[in-house]
Write an enzyme that holds these catalytic residues in place. Structure first.
Site, PDB file in Angstrom:
ATOM      1  N   SER A 270       0.827  -1.193   0.000  1.00 60.28           N
ATOM      2  CA  SER A 270       0.000   0.000   0.000  1.00 60.28           C
ATOM      3  C   SER A 270       0.874   1.261   0.000  1.00 60.28           C
ATOM      4  O   SER A 270       1.646   1.477  -0.933  1.00 60.28           O
ATOM      5  CB  SER A 270      -0.942  -0.074   1.209  1.00 60.28           C
ATOM      6  OG  SER A 270      -1.924   0.900   1.153  1.00 60.28           O
TER       7      SER A 270
ATOM      8  N   HIS B  79      -2.690  -1.403  -4.388  1.00 60.87           N
ATOM      9  CA  HIS B  79      -4.154  -1.442  -4.426  1.00 60.87           C
ATOM     10  C   HIS B  79      -4.667  -0.015  -4.354  1.00 60.87           C
ATOM     11  O   HIS B  79      -3.897   0.919  -4.175  1.00 60.87           O
ATOM     12  CB  HIS B  79      -4.735  -2.316  -3.307  1.00 60.87           C
ATOM     13  CG  HIS B  79      -4.438  -1.847  -1.920  1.00 60.87           C
ATOM     14  ND1 HIS B  79      -4.829  -2.535  -0.810  1.00 60.87           N
ATOM     15  CD2 HIS B  79      -3.798  -0.746  -1.442  1.00 60.87           C
ATOM     16  CE1 HIS B  79      -4.453  -1.899   0.281  1.00 60.87           C
ATOM     17  NE2 HIS B  79      -3.818  -0.808  -0.083  1.00 60.87           N
TER      18      HIS B  79
END
Length: 199
Positions: free
Chosen positions: A99, A124
């Protein structure tokens, strides 16, 4: 449960000196970015980057990364500082860069972004949301802000890789895990390190 921070004792002409392990590593221009990215951690990383750059901006800084990600604003503050200082920042991913950790690790100086063989990368879309009882207009504002944030983060990832913005957008639609070889092919790192050959 907390963990013990080791102490290192060094001998000098003036006797013994004790350092916690992180302070001792800082003497060698090594910063450890581990755990969730949040404001307190980011402030500490930023202070260390600024200190080492002020000390000698001709020498590289070594940023070791092992994080599940976290706060976008805290992570971008670290990235902005990495870009702001004159020192090159070598990034070394161990464990995982997930992330926001992916954004930070891939923002190291091009040609000096490394990953250990068993580490993983995750990209993501950003997460967020409106709390319970939030008005509809506030929810629309949050949704619009999330879209802006997603575009900004995807642009950074595209700039830090050899992939198009469209490819990043598609791959980040859901959790997209990569091992070291896949991360190298993707362009987020420049080399997989089998042993410590950093200069």
């Amino acid at each position: 449960m907390g963990y013990l921070v080791p102490t290192v004792i060094e001998q000098s002409s003036r006797g013994e000196r004790a350092y916690d392990i992180y302070s001792r590593l800082l003497k060698d221009r090594i910063i450890m970015l581990t755990g969730p990215v949040e404001d307190g951690m980011a402030n500490s990383i930023i202070a260390q980057l600024l200190f080492l750059d002020a000390q000698d901006n001709t020498k590289d800084i070594y940023l070791y990364v092992n994080t599940p990600g976290g706060s976008v604003s805290a992570g971008l503050a670290i990235v902005d500082t990495m870009n702001f200082i004159k020192s090159d920042v070598q990034t070394i991913v161990m464990g995982m860069a997930a992330s926001m950790g992916t954004i930070i690790a891939s923002s190291g100086t091009k040609g000096k972004r490394f990953m250990l063989p068993n580490a993983e990368y995750l990209i993501h879309q950003p997460m967020g949301g409106a709390g319970q009882g939030t008005q509809q207009t506030d929810m629309a504002i949050v949704a619009e802000q999330l879209l802006k944030t997603r575009k900004r983060l995807e642009q950074i990832l595209a700039d830090n890789s050899n992939r198009s913005l469209e490819q990043i957008h598609k791959d980040a639609e859901r959790d997209h895990w990569m091992d070291a070889k896949e991360t190298l092919e993707y362009g987020f790192i420049d080399e997989i390190m089998e042993n410590n050959s950093l200069k």
